[in-house]
Design a protein around this motif. Sequence first.
Motif, PDB file in Angstrom:
ATOM      1  N   LEU A  22       0.826  -1.202   0.000  1.00 49.49           N
ATOM      2  CA  LEU A  22       0.000   0.000   0.000  1.00 49.49           C
ATOM      3  C   LEU A  22       0.866   1.260   0.000  1.00 49.49           C
ATOM      4  CD1 LEU A  22      -3.020   0.623  -0.021  1.00 49.49           C
ATOM      5  CD2 LEU A  22      -2.947   0.731   2.461  1.00 49.49           C
ATOM      6  N   ARG A  23       1.903   1.275   0.851  1.00 50.94           N
ATOM      7  CA  ARG A  23       2.808   2.432   0.895  1.00 50.94           C
ATOM      8  C   ARG A  23       3.494   2.640  -0.456  1.00 50.94           C
ATOM      9  NH1 ARG A  23       4.092   0.363   5.919  1.00 50.94           N
ATOM     10  NH2 ARG A  23       5.975  -0.601   5.109  1.00 50.94           N
ATOM     11  N   GLN A  24       3.914   1.536  -1.096  1.00 54.93           N
ATOM     12  CA  GLN A  24       4.589   1.644  -2.390  1.00 54.93           C
ATOM     13  C   GLN A  24       3.642   2.202  -3.448  1.00 54.93           C
ATOM     14  OE1 GLN A  24       7.829   1.287  -3.372  1.00 54.93           O
ATOM     15  NE2 GLN A  24       6.984   2.141  -5.255  1.00 54.93           N
ATOM     16  N   GLU A  31       4.808  10.425  -6.185  1.00 49.11           N
ATOM     17  CA  GLU A  31       5.964  10.763  -7.028  1.00 49.11           C
ATOM     18  C   GLU A  31       5.516  11.372  -8.352  1.00 49.11           C
ATOM     19  OE1 GLU A  31       9.152   8.118  -9.418  1.00 49.11           O
ATOM     20  OE2 GLU A  31       9.068   7.733  -7.243  1.00 49.11           O
ATOM     21  N   ALA A  32       4.354  10.936  -8.835  1.00 51.48           N
ATOM     22  CA  ALA A  32       3.821  11.457 -10.098  1.00 51.48           C
ATOM     23  C   ALA A  32       3.046  12.754  -9.905  1.00 51.48           C
ATOM     24  CB  ALA A  32       2.928  10.412 -10.759  1.00 51.48           C
ATOM     25  N   GLY A  33       2.971  13.243  -8.657  1.00 52.50           N
ATOM     26  CA  GLY A  33       2.339  14.527  -8.403  1.00 52.50           C
ATOM     27  C   GLY A  33       1.032  14.488  -7.644  1.00 52.50           C
ATOM     28  N   ALA A  34       0.606  13.328  -7.185  1.00 49.36           N
ATOM     29  CA  ALA A  34      -0.669  13.219  -6.461  1.00 49.36           C
ATOM     30  C   ALA A  34      -0.498  13.625  -4.992  1.00 49.36           C
ATOM     31  CB  ALA A  34      -1.192  11.796  -6.539  1.00 49.36           C
ATOM     32  N   ASP A  35      -1.612  13.993  -4.390  1.00 46.78           N
ATOM     33  CA  ASP A  35      -1.649  14.337  -2.972  1.00 46.78           C
ATOM     34  C   ASP A  35      -1.627  13.043  -2.151  1.00 46.78           C
ATOM     35  OD1 ASP A  35      -3.549  14.660  -0.449  1.00 46.78           O
ATOM     36  OD2 ASP A  35      -2.614  16.615  -0.846  1.00 46.78           O
TER      37      ASP A  35
END
Length: 177
Positions: A22-24, A31-35
């Motif tokens: 889940l953390r990954q 990393e792609a810009g999500a909150d």
Amino acid sequence: MTDAPVPAANPGVLSPDDAADLRQAVATFVEAGADESIQRVITAVHRLSRRLNQWYDRQLVDLDISTNEYLVISELARSPGHAPLTPSQLAAATNIAPSSMTHRLDRLVERGLITREQDPDNRTRVLIQLSDAGYALFVEVIRQSDMVESDVLAGLSDQEIETMAELLEKVIAGLDP
């Protein structure tokens, strides 16, 4: 029948492997810009839905019915007063192509789970209704599902379940146009 998922050794706490996965997943989205907070919620809801759907699919296989056939039975069971529906109404409600609906209805009629009769008010229209055997199957699916769903929520208090339901309903309402 398929056994219910085995509860975690410590209810309410993810296994180390599930927590790492889940953390990954969340980290990849961040990393792609999500909150991060939003992704924790969305990823958890998605995984819960996927796991429940996998269980439901296995349950239906054990009952010798496909997911799409069950969607028809469920729609008929939820029809107000168990009123009959047309094949077109069922196709639209279940997101099944009308051309595929006839085959599903044929199989359900053969198994005695639904009836198909001519509409007395419009001889060109067919009405589909749930049979007693179809309703009994619906009840069995719901009872089995309720046991698993209760296990899934066992680590939450009644108030937490109520709060979660209210919050998810609020989110769903925000999706509707």
